[in-house]
Design a protein around this motif. Sequence first.
Motif, PDB file in Angstrom:
ATOM      1  N   ARG A 236      -1.069 -40.247  27.503  1.00 22.02           N
ATOM      2  CA  ARG A 236      -1.787 -41.460  27.138  1.00 22.02           C
ATOM      3  C   ARG A 236      -2.775 -41.121  26.036  1.00 22.02           C
ATOM      4  NH1 ARG A 236      -3.491 -44.605  32.712  1.00 22.02           N
ATOM      5  NH2 ARG A 236      -1.477 -44.499  33.772  1.00 22.02           N
ATOM      6  N   ARG A 237      -3.323 -42.166  25.441  1.00 15.12           N
ATOM      7  CA  ARG A 237      -4.242 -41.976  24.333  1.00 15.12           C
ATOM      8  C   ARG A 237      -5.553 -41.374  24.818  1.00 15.12           C
ATOM      9  NH1 ARG A 237      -2.387 -41.719  19.337  1.00 15.12           N
ATOM     10  NH2 ARG A 237      -4.162 -41.535  17.982  1.00 15.12           N
ATOM     11  N   PRO A 238      -6.153 -40.418  24.085  1.00 18.66           N
ATOM     12  CA  PRO A 238      -7.492 -39.953  24.445  1.00 18.66           C
ATOM     13  C   PRO A 238      -8.456 -41.127  24.514  1.00 18.66           C
ATOM     14  CG  PRO A 238      -6.547 -38.586  22.716  1.00 18.66           C
ATOM     15  CD  PRO A 238      -5.623 -39.756  22.893  1.00 18.66           C
ATOM     16  N   LEU A 577      -5.099 -50.637  15.885  1.00 21.14           N
ATOM     17  CA  LEU A 577      -4.320 -50.516  17.118  1.00 21.14           C
ATOM     18  C   LEU A 577      -4.249 -49.087  17.643  1.00 21.14           C
ATOM     19  CD1 LEU A 577      -1.218 -52.842  16.505  1.00 21.14           C
ATOM     20  CD2 LEU A 577      -3.380 -53.368  17.644  1.00 21.14           C
ATOM     21  N   ILE A 578      -4.497 -48.100  16.787  1.00 14.64           N
ATOM     22  CA  ILE A 578      -4.284 -46.708  17.182  1.00 14.64           C
ATOM     23  C   ILE A 578      -5.092 -46.296  18.413  1.00 14.64           C
ATOM     24  CG2 ILE A 578      -4.766 -44.330  16.448  1.00 14.64           C
ATOM     25  CD1 ILE A 578      -3.515 -44.965  13.781  1.00 14.64           C
ATOM     26  N   PRO A 579      -6.376 -46.683  18.556  1.00 14.83           N
ATOM     27  CA  PRO A 579      -7.112 -46.228  19.742  1.00 14.83           C
ATOM     28  C   PRO A 579      -6.453 -46.597  21.064  1.00 14.83           C
ATOM     29  CG  PRO A 579      -8.637 -47.081  18.112  1.00 14.83           C
ATOM     30  CD  PRO A 579      -7.256 -47.404  17.617  1.00 14.83           C
ATOM     31  N   ALA A 580      -5.720 -47.708  21.100  1.00 16.15           N
ATOM     32  CA  ALA A 580      -5.072 -48.132  22.349  1.00 16.15           C
ATOM     33  C   ALA A 580      -3.571 -47.902  22.316  1.00 16.15           C
ATOM     34  CB  ALA A 580      -5.365 -49.609  22.605  1.00 16.15           C
ATOM     35  N   ALA A 581      -3.074 -47.250  21.262  1.00 13.76           N
ATOM     36  CA  ALA A 581      -1.636 -47.020  21.141  1.00 13.76           C
ATOM     37  C   ALA A 581      -1.210 -45.869  22.039  1.00 13.76           C
ATOM     38  CB  ALA A 581      -1.281 -46.727  19.683  1.00 13.76           C
ATOM     39  N   GLY A 582       0.084 -45.653  22.110  1.00 12.72           N
ATOM     40  CA  GLY A 582       0.592 -44.540  22.891  1.00 12.72           C
ATOM     41  C   GLY A 582       0.320 -43.216  22.208  1.00 12.72           C
ATOM     42  N   SER A 583       0.710 -42.155  22.871  1.00 11.45           N
ATOM     43  CA  SER A 583       0.489 -40.819  22.339  1.00 11.45           C
ATOM     44  C   SER A 583       1.377 -40.578  21.122  1.00 11.45           C
ATOM     45  CB  SER A 583       0.802 -39.784  23.422  1.00 11.45           C
ATOM     46  OG  SER A 583       0.498 -38.489  22.987  1.00 11.45           O
ATOM     47  N   GLY A 584       0.891 -39.740  20.212  1.00 13.06           N
ATOM     48  CA  GLY A 584       1.697 -39.331  19.069  1.00 13.06           C
ATOM     49  C   GLY A 584       1.697 -40.298  17.908  1.00 13.06           C
ATOM     50  N   VAL A 585       0.699 -41.181  17.811  1.00 11.12           N
ATOM     51  CA  VAL A 585       0.643 -42.151  16.713  1.00 11.12           C
ATOM     52  C   VAL A 585      -0.398 -41.696  15.697  1.00 11.12           C
ATOM     53  CG1 VAL A 585       0.197 -44.535  16.043  1.00 11.12           C
ATOM     54  CG2 VAL A 585       1.375 -44.040  18.195  1.00 11.12           C
ATOM     55  N   LEU A 586       0.056 -41.433  14.491  1.00 12.26           N
ATOM     56  CA  LEU A 586      -0.794 -41.079  13.362  1.00 12.26           C
ATOM     57  C   LEU A 586      -0.382 -41.968  12.199  1.00 12.26           C
ATOM     58  CD1 LEU A 586      -2.934 -38.834  12.453  1.00 12.26           C
ATOM     59  CD2 LEU A 586      -0.978 -37.691  11.405  1.00 12.26           C
ATOM     60  N   ALA A 587      -1.340 -42.481  11.448  1.00 13.31           N
ATOM     61  CA  ALA A 587      -1.005 -43.385  10.348  1.00 13.31           C
ATOM     62  C   ALA A 587      -0.209 -42.646   9.276  1.00 13.31           C
ATOM     63  CB  ALA A 587      -2.272 -43.970   9.740  1.00 13.31           C
ATOM     64  N   PRO A 588       0.770 -43.308   8.661  1.00 16.70           N
ATOM     65  CA  PRO A 588       1.524 -42.686   7.573  1.00 16.70           C
ATOM     66  C   PRO A 588       0.615 -42.293   6.413  1.00 16.70           C
ATOM     67  CG  PRO A 588       2.610 -44.690   8.343  1.00 16.70           C
ATOM     68  CD  PRO A 588       1.264 -44.653   8.996  1.00 16.70           C
ATOM     69  N   ARG A 589       1.034 -41.290   5.677  1.00 14.55           N
ATOM     70  CA  ARG A 589       0.297 -40.889   4.492  1.00 14.55           C
ATOM     71  C   ARG A 589       0.521 -41.884   3.350  1.00 14.55           C
ATOM     72  NH1 ARG A 589      -1.479 -35.753   3.038  1.00 14.55           N
ATOM     73  NH2 ARG A 589      -1.604 -35.454   5.288  1.00 14.55           N
ATOM     74  N   ARG A 590       1.671 -42.588   3.389  1.00 15.42           N
ATOM     75  CA  ARG A 590       2.018 -43.495   2.297  1.00 15.42           C
ATOM     76  C   ARG A 590       2.712 -44.728   2.866  1.00 15.42           C
ATOM     77  NH1 ARG A 590       6.236 -43.525  -2.178  1.00 15.42           N
ATOM     78  NH2 ARG A 590       7.500 -42.241  -0.781  1.00 15.42           N
ATOM     79  N   TYR A 591       2.380 -45.893   2.303  1.00 19.76           N
ATOM     80  CA  TYR A 591       3.021 -47.154   2.667  1.00 19.76           C
ATOM     81  C   TYR A 591       3.800 -47.652   1.451  1.00 19.76           C
ATOM     82  CZ  TYR A 591      -0.367 -47.174   6.524  1.00 19.76           C
ATOM     83  OH  TYR A 591      -1.111 -46.844   7.624  1.00 19.76           O
ATOM     84  N   VAL A 592       5.066 -47.977   1.649  1.00 23.55           N
ATOM     85  CA  VAL A 592       5.920 -48.500   0.579  1.00 23.55           C
ATOM     86  C   VAL A 592       6.381 -49.897   0.993  1.00 23.55           C
ATOM     87  CG1 VAL A 592       8.024 -48.183  -0.766  1.00 23.55           C
ATOM     88  CG2 VAL A 592       6.686 -46.183  -0.043  1.00 23.55           C
TER      89      VAL A 592
END
Length: 623
Positions: A236-238, A577-592
């Motif tokens: 779970r998320r920290p 959304l990341i604080p409540a997201a599941g484990s292993g979610v990191l924002a992409p370095r680039r959005y296309v």
Amino acid sequence: MNSPAPEDTVHPIPPRTLTVAYTGGEERRGPITMGQANMIRCILRDDPTHINIHDVWPVPGGASAEAVTDALRTLAVRHEGLRTTFPHPPGTAPVDQVVAAEGTFTVTVLDHAELPGEPAEYAESVARAARAGRFALEREFPVRITLLTVAGQPAYLALAFSHAVADGSAMAILREEFTELLAGKELPDLASLPPVDLAAVEASPAGLRKSEASLRYWERIIRTGPQEMFAEPRGRRPGTDEEARQLTLRSRRGGRALAGAARRTGHPEATVLMAAWCALVAHRAGQDSCVTAVPSANRFHPRVARSVTTTSQDALLHLDVRVETFDALVARTWGAVLNAYRHSQFDSVRLWEMIGQVTAERGSHFGRDVVFNDVSALPAPLLGTDAQEGDGAEHELVWGPPQALPTRLLAFTYRTAPQLHISLWAAPSLFAPEEAEGFLSGLVLLLEASAAGDVPMGTLTEVTAVRPAERGPDWLRLDGCWVSPDAVRETLGRAVGGLPVHVTGEPGPGGTEAADGTQTTDGGKGPADGTDGTGATDGTDGTAGGAPGTEPCLTAYIARGETPLTPEEAHRALTALIPAAGSGVLAPRRYVLVTDPPAGPDRSDAWRRLKTIDEGTGRGRQV
């Protein structure tokens, strides 16, 4: 940490309340200290039973109730922290403290024909129960005092303290002085600073430089270290609370092993134990470093050593475990721990502002998900009755009651000799009961192996029987973190209102692509695929594939259609959304951003061939 009182305990004699007046102090006002600000932030946010602290003071035989209240009055006048309140408008956090010259406090007297059960345990339960209820910082005396008597004769004081005015060290000082006062001794002049003067020192140029250095130290770790130690499919998320049962280890085997490992390596027992903890946490998590909060008393200087206030703040330890042997890790731990303690005094408001800025830029969420608190140096009576029992256990593990756990893994070390006594709270989403037991037993096995000789880090599974986390082949190591592109895609899709999204690890230098256009560096391999459990395949490098520069970067493709969406808006929506997201979610370095998804929406090469409408990092600062 100790046994609760029986819920059906009945006081046959109605309680009575004594009001004790004090006078003779000096009225003062000034800014709050860094330690106070740090604790006040928690007091205003957290469950009072978690943040308030308690202690039990045995009353020497023959002392009268009047002598007890006189001693308490003397302590209140002597220590400004006990006469301090924190005025603040509703909805705001205090910035100033006010010291009263005079005032009153109350003592609740519970008289008994005899104390129920085990008297010390009963007193402990009364003190613990008094932690319930938030202290009114702006007006309440910061100690709740209950005097337990037997036929009118004082036996114990059960106390609950506001953490804004005291920490474990402060309670130990007060207990010591209380005992001396009842013994008729004269207390020496105060040699350490009261809180108002300590705040002035912290605001001096030297104090501000120290705080700035601490903020820079923390920022380096938060920018580069793992965003969550236990990033794995079942995690779970920290910061997502779970209820975890207390698991207590009492082991004379562990005590002997720790002493033997310290003798053999020539390092202090505390350093060896910290190295073993970090090695096993990183091994279990499949990380090449261990990030753990280590609460620091911050009482290194004589001017603070005996201050009755709260000086404790987190030291943040970031220990790289990519070494060949455990002895090398122990040697590295000594300096790393000292460096962490050097940077454990900071402006907590600015710290959390920095954390918010850095995590928004990085697209992560910082969680205090591993905590190791070694309180074995405190006087044994301060640790409570439960921490002093069971000296004869050769090796036992005992389950205790559950409590809300705002971390993923929390350990308190109460004693290291003659037995190793550790209580562990492990998130059940990550550790089944047998895994939690295996973790503590594995810690003892590692210490025993170290006492006998140096231990290759690549043999931790065999030595400890603790297995690293298992991750599927789709998991990648990106930006020092384990990341699930599928979890990122699902979360980003929700963030942008269900628009078609494709997330992939773009090749880094030296990377190649599979036939479907996906990344095929070794970034998807976890410890179950053949690493040594430290996260490095060769024990020397921390990148996903074991070679510098091959780590892929996460790229998100979004088919926005007619929706007016920018990379900045996509990133902002995702990070919310990341604080409540599941484990292993990191924002992409680039959005296309493209108009429509390709015919083969699962193929990265198909997305790359589409006409780009807009692209960018989504951050105000390039990362």
